[in-house]
Design a protein around this motif. Structure first.
Motif, mmCIF file in Angstrom:
data_model
loop_
_atom_site.group_PDB
_atom_site.id
_atom_site.type_symbol
_atom_site.label_atom_id
_atom_site.label_comp_id
_atom_site.label_asym_id
_atom_site.label_seq_id
_atom_site.Cartn_x
_atom_site.Cartn_y
_atom_site.Cartn_z
ATOM 1 N N ARG A 139 4.653 0.940 6.980
ATOM 2 C CA ARG A 139 5.040 -0.500 7.171
ATOM 3 C C ARG A 139 4.909 -0.778 8.561
ATOM 4 O O ARG A 139 4.164 -1.758 8.914
ATOM 5 N N TYR A 140 5.257 0.160 9.588
ATOM 6 C CA TYR A 140 5.041 0.154 11.041
ATOM 7 C C TYR A 140 3.735 -0.153 11.180
ATOM 8 O O TYR A 140 3.185 -0.872 12.168
ATOM 9 N N ALA A 141 2.874 0.927 10.692
ATOM 10 C CA ALA A 141 1.371 0.865 11.136
ATOM 11 C C ALA A 141 0.679 -0.350 10.712
ATOM 12 O O ALA A 141 -0.274 -0.760 11.516
ATOM 13 N N ALA A 142 1.153 -1.132 9.670
ATOM 14 C CA ALA A 142 0.311 -2.277 9.449
ATOM 15 C C ALA A 142 0.619 -3.419 10.174
ATOM 16 O O ALA A 142 -0.145 -4.574 10.341
ATOM 17 N N THR A 143 1.705 -3.406 11.215
ATOM 18 C CA THR A 143 1.862 -4.229 12.173
ATOM 19 C C THR A 143 1.229 -3.929 13.605
ATOM 20 O O THR A 143 1.330 -4.758 14.493
ATOM 21 N N LEU A 144 0.494 -3.015 13.722
ATOM 22 C CA LEU A 144 -0.442 -2.547 14.802
ATOM 23 C C LEU A 144 -1.650 -3.222 14.722
ATOM 24 O O LEU A 144 -2.346 -3.385 14.055
ATOM 25 N N PRO A 145 -1.804 -4.110 15.767
ATOM 26 C CA PRO A 145 -3.015 -4.903 16.030
ATOM 27 C C PRO A 145 -4.407 -4.011 15.615
ATOM 28 O O PRO A 145 -5.273 -4.650 15.079
ATOM 29 N N ASP A 146 -4.396 -2.843 16.259
ATOM 30 C CA ASP A 146 -5.753 -2.142 15.950
ATOM 31 C C ASP A 146 -5.771 -1.346 14.385
ATOM 32 O O ASP A 146 -6.774 -0.720 14.154
ATOM 33 N N VAL A 147 -4.704 -1.515 13.719
ATOM 34 C CA VAL A 147 -4.823 -0.966 12.432
ATOM 35 C C VAL A 147 -5.550 -2.072 11.308
ATOM 36 O O VAL A 147 -4.805 -3.080 11.275
ATOM 37 N N ALA A 148 -6.792 -1.700 11.033
ATOM 38 C CA ALA A 148 -7.342 -2.833 9.959
ATOM 39 C C ALA A 148 -7.062 -2.366 8.481
ATOM 40 O O ALA A 148 -7.255 -2.931 7.623
ATOM 41 N N VAL A 149 -6.678 -1.032 8.194
ATOM 42 C CA VAL A 149 -6.505 -0.418 6.901
ATOM 43 C C VAL A 149 -5.513 0.193 6.722
ATOM 44 O O VAL A 149 -4.984 1.315 7.621
ATOM 45 N N ILE A 150 -4.643 0.118 5.547
ATOM 46 C CA ILE A 150 -3.539 1.067 5.079
ATOM 47 C C ILE A 150 -3.834 1.784 3.717
ATOM 48 O O ILE A 150 -4.355 0.950 3.029
ATOM 49 N N GLU A 151 -3.618 3.172 3.770
ATOM 50 C CA GLU A 151 -4.079 3.545 2.452
ATOM 51 C C GLU A 151 -2.378 4.106 2.087
ATOM 52 O O GLU A 151 -1.849 5.035 2.752
ATOM 53 N N THR A 152 -2.015 3.770 0.890
ATOM 54 C CA THR A 152 -0.716 4.007 0.621
ATOM 55 C C THR A 152 -0.253 4.155 -0.800
ATOM 56 O O THR A 152 -1.334 3.820 -1.872
ATOM 57 N N SER A 153 0.710 4.880 -1.332
ATOM 58 C CA SER A 153 0.784 5.216 -2.799
ATOM 59 C C SER A 153 1.349 4.150 -3.497
ATOM 60 O O SER A 153 2.315 3.618 -3.046
ATOM 61 N N VAL A 154 0.593 3.748 -4.533
ATOM 62 C CA VAL A 154 0.986 2.504 -5.483
ATOM 63 C C VAL A 154 0.891 2.970 -6.732
ATOM 64 O O VAL A 154 -0.421 3.200 -7.272
ATOM 65 N N ASN A 155 1.642 3.277 -7.724
ATOM 66 C CA ASN A 155 1.418 3.200 -9.065
ATOM 67 C C ASN A 155 2.833 3.064 -9.864
ATOM 68 O O ASN A 155 3.945 2.738 -9.429
ATOM 69 N N ILE A 156 2.881 3.363 -11.400
ATOM 70 C CA ILE A 156 3.969 2.866 -12.151
ATOM 71 C C ILE A 156 4.964 3.851 -11.857
ATOM 72 O O ILE A 156 6.081 3.338 -12.009
ATOM 73 N N CYS A 157 4.701 4.994 -11.153
ATOM 74 C CA CYS A 157 6.094 5.947 -10.930
ATOM 75 C C CYS A 157 6.368 6.029 -9.483
ATOM 76 O O CYS A 157 6.982 6.632 -9.002
ATOM 77 N N ASP A 158 5.578 5.061 -8.872
ATOM 78 C CA ASP A 158 5.797 5.056 -7.242
ATOM 79 C C ASP A 158 5.388 3.555 -6.885
ATOM 80 O O ASP A 158 4.655 3.109 -6.319
ATOM 81 N N GLN A 159 6.753 3.001 -6.942
ATOM 82 C CA GLN A 159 6.704 1.549 -6.485
ATOM 83 C C GLN A 159 7.248 1.100 -5.090
ATOM 84 O O GLN A 159 7.450 -0.095 -5.025
ATOM 85 N N ALA A 160 7.800 1.967 -4.556
ATOM 86 C CA ALA A 160 8.556 1.651 -3.177
ATOM 87 C C ALA A 160 7.599 0.896 -2.392
ATOM 88 O O ALA A 160 8.181 -0.007 -1.837
#
Length: 310
Positions: free
Chosen positions: A155-176
């Motif tokens: 979440r913090y990384a997504a706010t940084l101007p030089d961060v253009a891409v985030i890779e993060t866990s999203v699935n039926i068992c990992d919804q946070a």
């Protein structure tokens, strides 16, 4: 193949990408790697995700499709491989070396996206690791910098101007991260790669998982058991082993803030099945809500917070 706009990169990418961890960690034979990648590129998959830490993966991709470099967006990760100790992995020198090594291994003059691979939030706050990627970007070695990880750090990384891409866990068992990360990525126009979209085949449990997947499957399998939801509950009457992969893929693609979901496999036939599932589009809203409610209830029943698994 459907495409989605990849945030501030300005690119359009296929909503299914290829995750290359298995081909490295399972030491897949080179001809098999080439067959898988050629088949996926022919189907319109145009994002390949790998990492310096996925043993042999970068080299295998470079050998297989380095000559087709203009046909796909190439994502790799840095910071956790090589001889450096953990506390040295995030130094600017180590990151610069990792970028140069990835360029050689992947047989390319430029990497489209390089992600800091699950570094602690303190590293992001310090800033010099990300600035090392910015320096590589300014030197023309990479096009975009980003971060791979979960929860508060993502979440913090997504706010940084030089961060253009985030890779993060999203699935039926990992919804946070649906609630913790996706809104921040949307606000800052960050491209989102969903990792582990099929939840490490949690419905199989440990006993039917090959190699390193067994350990990865355990926490998700425990969560899915607590969720007490079946494919029939979601309107699917197929055999669970057939229904769950489709449900899982279509669940992730139900969130427009996810731009591509990377699926790792060493089997071209399985890859094509995944593409066929994705082609059916997002799950019906009632099925999505049923899975979200099941996750929330199971989390409450467990008496703990189910954070995104890094």
């Amino acid at each position: 193949m459907r495409t989605r706009r990849f945030g501030k990169t300005g690119r359009d990418v296929s909503d299914i990408g290829f995750g290359a961890a298995p081909i490295g960690l399972l030491e897949t034979e080179q001809r098999q790697v080439a067959n898988i990648l050629d088949a996926l590129l022919a189907e319109g998959v145009d994002l390949i995700d790998t990492a310096a830490g996925y043993r042999g993966s970068e080299e295998a991709i470079g050998k297989a499709v380095g000559h087709r470099r203009d046909e796909f967006t190439l994502v790799t990760k840095c910071g956790t491989s090589g001889a450096a100790a953990d506390d040295e992995a995030w130094t600017p020198a180590a990151i610069a070396e990792s970028v140069d090594r990835s360029l050689r291994r992947l047989r390319t003059d430029v990497l489209d996206v390089v992600l800091l691979h699950s570094c602690p939030i303190e590293v992001l706050e310090r800033g010099d690791s990300l600035q090392a990627l910015v320096a590589a970007r300014d030197a023309g070695k990479i096009r975009f910098a980003g971060f791979s990880g979960d929860n508060q750090t993502a979440r913090y990384a997504a706010t940084l101007p030089d961060v253009a891409v985030i890779e993060t866990s999203v699935n039926i068992c990992d919804q946070a991260n649906i609630d913790a990360v996706l809104p921040a990525a949307r606000k800052h126009d960050v491209g989102v790669i969903a990792k582990r979209p099929i939840a490490n085949a949690a419905w199989k449990g440990r006993s039917r998982q090959p190699g390193f997947y067994a350990d990865y499957a355990d926490p998700y399998a425990a969560r899915l058991e607590r969720m007490r939801v079946t494919p029939a509950d979601l309107g699917f009457d197929a055999d669970p082993d057939e229904a769950w992969p489709e449900i899982a893929i279509r669940f992730v693609l139900s969130f427009p803030d996810v731009h591509t979901a990377i699926i790792g496999t060493t089997n071209a036939a399985h890859a094509k099945k995944n593409l066929a599932a994705a082609a059916k589009g997002p799950l019906p809203p009632n099925a999505v809500e049923r899975l979200r409610a099941a996750f929330r209830q199971a989390e409450a029943d467990a008496g703990e917070t189910w954070k995104g698994l890094t």
